[in-house]
Design a protein around this motif. Structure first.
Motif, PDB file in Angstrom:
ATOM      1  N   ILE A  94       0.857  -1.188   0.000  1.00 26.95           N
ATOM      2  CA  ILE A  94       0.000   0.000   0.000  1.00 26.95           C
ATOM      3  C   ILE A  94       0.889   1.234   0.000  1.00 26.95           C
ATOM      4  O   ILE A  94       1.834   1.332   0.779  1.00 26.95           O
ATOM      5  N   LEU A  95       0.584   2.182  -0.866  1.00 26.83           N
ATOM      6  CA  LEU A  95       1.303   3.447  -0.937  1.00 26.83           C
ATOM      7  C   LEU A  95       0.314   4.551  -0.581  1.00 26.83           C
ATOM      8  O   LEU A  95      -0.703   4.717  -1.255  1.00 26.83           O
ATOM      9  N   ILE A  96       0.578   5.251   0.531  1.00 24.33           N
ATOM     10  CA  ILE A  96      -0.299   6.333   0.983  1.00 24.33           C
ATOM     11  C   ILE A  96       0.544   7.592   1.114  1.00 24.33           C
ATOM     12  O   ILE A  96       1.465   7.646   1.938  1.00 24.33           O
ATOM     13  N   ASP A  97       0.244   8.592   0.291  1.00 27.87           N
ATOM     14  CA  ASP A  97       0.998   9.854   0.311  1.00 27.87           C
ATOM     15  C   ASP A  97       2.507   9.627   0.294  1.00 27.87           C
ATOM     16  O   ASP A  97       3.253  10.250   1.049  1.00 27.87           O
ATOM     17  N   GLY A  98       2.945   8.683  -0.535  1.00 25.93           N
ATOM     18  CA  GLY A  98       4.368   8.433  -0.692  1.00 25.93           C
ATOM     19  C   GLY A  98       4.980   7.517   0.350  1.00 25.93           C
ATOM     20  O   GLY A  98       6.159   7.201   0.275  1.00 25.93           O
ATOM     21  N   GLU A  99       4.196   7.096   1.339  1.00 25.74           N
ATOM     22  CA  GLU A  99       4.705   6.201   2.378  1.00 25.74           C
ATOM     23  C   GLU A  99       4.249   4.769   2.094  1.00 25.74           C
ATOM     24  O   GLU A  99       3.081   4.530   1.799  1.00 25.74           O
ATOM     25  N   ALA A 100       5.186   3.837   2.202  1.00 29.24           N
ATOM     26  CA  ALA A 100       4.906   2.434   1.873  1.00 29.24           C
ATOM     27  C   ALA A 100       4.535   1.625   3.108  1.00 29.24           C
ATOM     28  O   ALA A 100       5.134   1.771   4.164  1.00 29.24           O
ATOM     29  N   PHE A 101       3.538   0.771   2.928  1.00 24.54           N
ATOM     30  CA  PHE A 101       3.115  -0.179   3.955  1.00 24.54           C
ATOM     31  C   PHE A 101       3.073  -1.543   3.278  1.00 24.54           C
ATOM     32  O   PHE A 101       2.372  -1.712   2.286  1.00 24.54           O
ATOM     33  N   VAL A 102       3.834  -2.494   3.814  1.00 26.80           N
ATOM     34  CA  VAL A 102       3.977  -3.791   3.153  1.00 26.80           C
ATOM     35  C   VAL A 102       3.580  -4.923   4.081  1.00 26.80           C
ATOM     36  O   VAL A 102       4.049  -5.012   5.209  1.00 26.80           O
ATOM     37  N   GLY A 103       2.706  -5.780   3.577  1.00 27.80           N
ATOM     38  CA  GLY A 103       2.341  -6.978   4.318  1.00 27.80           C
ATOM     39  C   GLY A 103       1.052  -6.798   5.097  1.00 27.80           C
ATOM     40  O   GLY A 103       0.375  -5.781   5.013  1.00 27.80           O
ATOM     41  N   SER A 105       0.680  -7.668   8.598  1.00 29.24           N
ATOM     42  CA  SER A 105       0.797  -7.752  10.049  1.00 29.24           C
ATOM     43  C   SER A 105      -0.104  -6.702  10.697  1.00 29.24           C
ATOM     44  O   SER A 105      -0.403  -5.665  10.100  1.00 29.24           O
ATOM     45  N   LYS A 106      -0.526  -6.980  11.890  1.00 28.20           N
ATOM     46  CA  LYS A 106      -1.398  -6.069  12.628  1.00 28.20           C
ATOM     47  C   LYS A 106      -0.742  -4.682  12.739  1.00 28.20           C
ATOM     48  O   LYS A 106      -1.399  -3.654  12.536  1.00 28.20           O
ATOM     49  N   LYS A 107       0.556  -4.671  13.016  1.00 26.14           N
ATOM     50  CA  LYS A 107       1.312  -3.425  13.167  1.00 26.14           C
ATOM     51  C   LYS A 107       1.276  -2.599  11.863  1.00 26.14           C
ATOM     52  O   LYS A 107       1.084  -1.382  11.889  1.00 26.14           O
ATOM     53  N   THR A 108       1.461  -3.270  10.739  1.00 25.96           N
ATOM     54  CA  THR A 108       1.452  -2.593   9.434  1.00 25.96           C
ATOM     55  C   THR A 108       0.075  -2.012   9.133  1.00 25.96           C
ATOM     56  O   THR A 108      -0.049  -0.871   8.691  1.00 25.96           O
ATOM     57  N   VAL A 109      -0.970  -2.809   9.372  1.00 31.40           N
ATOM     58  CA  VAL A 109      -2.340  -2.355   9.113  1.00 31.40           C
ATOM     59  C   VAL A 109      -2.680  -1.170  10.020  1.00 31.40           C
ATOM     60  O   VAL A 109      -3.275  -0.180   9.564  1.00 31.40           O
ATOM     61  N   GLU A 110      -2.274  -1.237  11.284  1.00 38.50           N
ATOM     62  CA  GLU A 110      -2.528  -0.129  12.217  1.00 38.50           C
ATOM     63  C   GLU A 110      -1.803   1.144  11.775  1.00 38.50           C
ATOM     64  O   GLU A 110      -2.354   2.239  11.862  1.00 38.50           O
ATOM     65  N   ALA A 111      -0.569   0.999  11.285  1.00 40.70           N
ATOM     66  CA  ALA A 111       0.197   2.152  10.805  1.00 40.70           C
ATOM     67  C   ALA A 111      -0.472   2.779   9.584  1.00 40.70           C
ATOM     68  O   ALA A 111      -0.554   4.007   9.464  1.00 40.70           O
ATOM     69  N   ALA A 112      -0.988   1.941   8.685  1.00 39.77           N
ATOM     70  CA  ALA A 112      -1.697   2.444   7.504  1.00 39.77           C
ATOM     71  C   ALA A 112      -2.978   3.158   7.912  1.00 39.77           C
ATOM     72  O   ALA A 112      -3.320   4.210   7.372  1.00 39.77           O
ATOM     73  N   LYS A 113      -3.687   2.592   8.890  1.00 46.54           N
ATOM     74  CA  LYS A 113      -4.911   3.225   9.410  1.00 46.54           C
ATOM     75  C   LYS A 113      -4.581   4.608   9.969  1.00 46.54           C
ATOM     76  O   LYS A 113      -5.300   5.573   9.709  1.00 46.54           O
ATOM     77  N   ALA A 114      -3.516   4.689  10.752  1.00 45.77           N
ATOM     78  CA  ALA A 114      -3.113   5.958  11.350  1.00 45.77           C
ATOM     79  C   ALA A 114      -2.793   6.980  10.273  1.00 45.77           C
ATOM     80  O   ALA A 114      -3.182   8.148  10.366  1.00 45.77           O
ATOM     81  N   LYS A 115      -2.095   6.546   9.233  1.00 47.00           N
ATOM     82  CA  LYS A 115      -1.730   7.440   8.118  1.00 47.00           C
ATOM     83  C   LYS A 115      -2.984   7.978   7.432  1.00 47.00           C
ATOM     84  O   LYS A 115      -3.034   9.121   6.999  1.00 47.00           O
ATOM     85  N   LEU A 116      -4.016   7.137   7.355  1.00 45.35           N
ATOM     86  CA  LEU A 116      -5.286   7.531   6.734  1.00 45.35           C
ATOM     87  C   LEU A 116      -6.195   8.291   7.711  1.00 45.35           C
ATOM     88  O   LEU A 116      -7.273   8.732   7.328  1.00 45.35           O
ATOM     89  N   GLY A 117      -5.774   8.395   8.960  1.00 41.61           N
ATOM     90  CA  GLY A 117      -6.575   9.091   9.959  1.00 41.61           C
ATOM     91  C   GLY A 117      -7.793   8.300  10.415  1.00 41.61           C
ATOM     92  O   GLY A 117      -8.817   8.862  10.772  1.00 41.61           O
ATOM     93  N   LEU A 118      -7.683   6.969  10.411  1.00 38.42           N
ATOM     94  CA  LEU A 118      -8.809   6.118  10.822  1.00 38.42           C
ATOM     95  C   LEU A 118      -8.699   5.720  12.286  1.00 38.42           C
ATOM     96  O   LEU A 118      -7.662   5.570  12.835  1.00 38.42           O
TER      97      LEU A 118
END
Length: 118
Positions: A94-103, A105-118
């Motif tokens: 997943i690429l969100i505003d130039g930041e990559a999230f790969v895989g 894992s719960k940690k990765t999904v949570e980081a992507a959620k935070a980046k999206l403001g969820l």
């Protein structure tokens, strides 16, 4: 910058994560089974992740069946295997505003959620 997800449409984990993140038509979506990731896109993720190995799925069935577990793979080997065969990609990418999230894992999904403001 375009938000983009590389996923496998037949993967229930990818579908769950996409739903969890509310991924919709605001995201460019690429099913890696139909169109594998390009070398340039893979390089972007590898640069952010620190290596090609960090993007490589050692859980892929072909990893064992091809005897790769017994081999000492180089960064170029990991890169080429992922470009040749989508099953070796950890997913989703997943690429969100130039930041990559790969895989997935719960940690990765949570980081992507935070980046999206969820």
């Amino acid at each position: 910058m375009t938000n983009k997800i590389y996923y496998l449409s037949t993967c229930s984990t990818c579908q769950r994560i996409m739903k969890e993140l509310g991924i919709d038509d605001k995201f460019e979506q690429q099913d890696i089974k139909i169109e594998n990731i390009s070398e340039s896109d893979l390089k972007v993720f590898a640069n952010q992740a620190g290596s090609y190995e960090a993007l490589f799925s050692k859980r892929a069935m072909k990893y064992k069946s091809l005897g790769l577990k017994e081999k000492n793979l180089s960064e170029d080997d990991y890169k080429q295997l992922m470009l040749d065969e989508y099953t070796f990609l950890k997913r989703p990418f997943i690429l969100i505003d130039g930041e990559a999230f790969v895989g997935n894992s719960k940690k990765t999904v949570e980081a992507a959620k935070a980046k999206l403001g969820l």
